[in-house]
Motif scaffolding. Structure first.
Motif, short mmCIF file in Angstrom:
data_model
loop_
_atom_site.label_atom_id
_atom_site.label_comp_id
_atom_site.label_asym_id
_atom_site.label_seq_id
_atom_site.Cartn_x
_atom_site.Cartn_y
_atom_site.Cartn_z
N ASP A 56 0.83 -1.21 0.00
CA ASP A 56 0.00 0.00 0.00
C ASP A 56 0.86 1.25 0.00
OD1 ASP A 56 -2.28 -1.54 0.06
OD2 ASP A 56 -2.46 -1.49 2.25
N ASN A 57 0.52 2.20 -0.90
CA ASN A 57 1.29 3.44 -0.96
C ASN A 57 0.40 4.66 -1.25
OD1 ASN A 57 0.67 3.22 -3.67
ND2 ASN A 57 2.76 2.78 -4.32
N ASN A 67 -2.00 1.11 -6.17
CA ASN A 67 -0.69 1.06 -5.51
C ASN A 67 0.45 1.20 -6.53
OD1 ASN A 67 -1.59 0.76 -2.80
ND2 ASN A 67 -2.06 -1.38 -3.23
#
Length: 341
Positions: free
Chosen positions: A198-199, A204
């Motif tokens: 997760d970003n 993502n």
């Protein structure tokens, strides 16, 4: 294990450890393979089918391999480096982040295959369909500049490779002094991103480039790594040539256009390129690029021919690749449009 030369089983159970890892040094890597020589069964060997099919062997395999070669000795503990000397004192700073929680990169492969031969093994086919998941992929992840570090090694999600391989071999001539054998192969492989850490980016996403999509009327990100999409590192994104300014009148027709590819965005001359304004904003910039293809072929294969007369042999081998874009720098100079070669 081989039972009656019909039923074949092979299994491996191993546990490996590496001092290059920190808290997770060990992991388990099993594999199993099954084979069935169906052509040796009585209901095939003693039937009319057995007169045509000389070999029929379905295969099934599953296995897990581990990889940690990208890691260096002691690298997971981080590093310090000299920053030079000031006022007679040498300064040191943290130059590499510790990554003690890294785990093994695991390649899980599922393969289904079939070996089949006809006419006393004169015509042979070998085919395999496979799916390989590279889980906890070890890779170097770029960090924002304000962290003070260029990047960090991480277990960067899962990538899936899917494809098939087909091989054919045939004996055209089988004589005492004269033989002729031909062969052909065809393979395809595509890489997909299954999941990423997760970003906060859509899908993502890692890397990629933003362009305008005329089909949707929206800006979108292409290339790089995005969950659920093909790996985009081989994607070719470039500007599309519309035409060449033939004279000053053609240049004047675009007098208000801003072309950010030029040192002076408004200064153009006859002979310059007029690029396609994909989003129609009268500004040529990075959003006006388009996807023209991939550098990776869709299919690769080849053909072979081996002709032997007594002690003289003539062997011919050819290869081919199709479905990809080749960038010919010389031809680009005079091309009117990008082409798939």
């Amino acid at each position: 294990y081989d039972y009656d030369s019909k039923y074949l089983v092979s299994a491996t159970f191993r546990r490996d450890g590496s001092s290059r890892l920190g808290n997770e040094k060990f992991d388990f890597f099993p594999s199993v393979a099954l084979g069935w020589n169906a052509h040796k069964e009585d209901f095939i060997a003693n039937s009319s089918v057995g007169n045509v099919i000389s070999k029929l062997k379905p295969r099934l395999s599953y296995g897990v391999n581990g990889n940690q070669e990208i890691l260096s000795n002691y690298g997971v503990f981080g590093s310090y480096g000299s920053q030079g000397t000031y006022n007679g004192q040498t300064g040191y700073a943290n130059t590499g982040l510790p990554t003690l929680d890294l785990v093994w990169e695991r390649s899980t492969t599922f393969n289904v295959g079939l070996d089949i031969s006809f006419f006393n093994n004169r015509l042979n086919f070998i085919t395999d369909v496979y799916s390989r998941d590279v889980k906890d992929k070890l890779s170097y992840l770029t960090l924002p500049y304000y962290t003070g570090f260029g990047g960090i090694l991480t277990n960067n999600g899962t990538v899936r490779n899917k494809g098939f391989e087909l091989e054919m071999n045939a004996d055209i001539l089988r004589k005492e002094d004269l033989t002729w054998n031909i062969g052909a192969s065809l393979t395809t492989n595509k890489n997909y991103v299954v999941n990423l850490p997760d970003n906060d980016n859509e899908l993502n996403r890692q890397g990629g480039t933003e362009i305008y999509n005329p089909a949707t009327g929206q800006n979108e990100w292409v290339g790089g790594l995005q969950e659920g999409q093909r790996v985009g590192n081989d994607l070719i994104v470039t500007y599309e040539q519309d035409y060449i300014y033939a004279d000053q009148a053609a240049v004047d027709a675009h007098a208000t256009r801003q072309d950010e590819l030029l040192r002076d965005p408004t200064k153009r001359f006859p002979g310059d390129v007029a690029w396609v304004d994909q989003n129609g904003d009268n500004i040529i910039n990075s959003l006006d690029r388009k996807v023209i293809g991939r550098a990776t072929p869709d299919f690769i294969g080849g053909f072979t021919s081996s002709l032997t007369y007594k002690n003289v042999n003539l062997y011919i081998k050819t290869d081919f690749a199709t479905g990809h874009v080749i960038n010919n720098h010389i031809r680009v100079k005079g091309m009117r449009k990008h082409k798939v070669i």
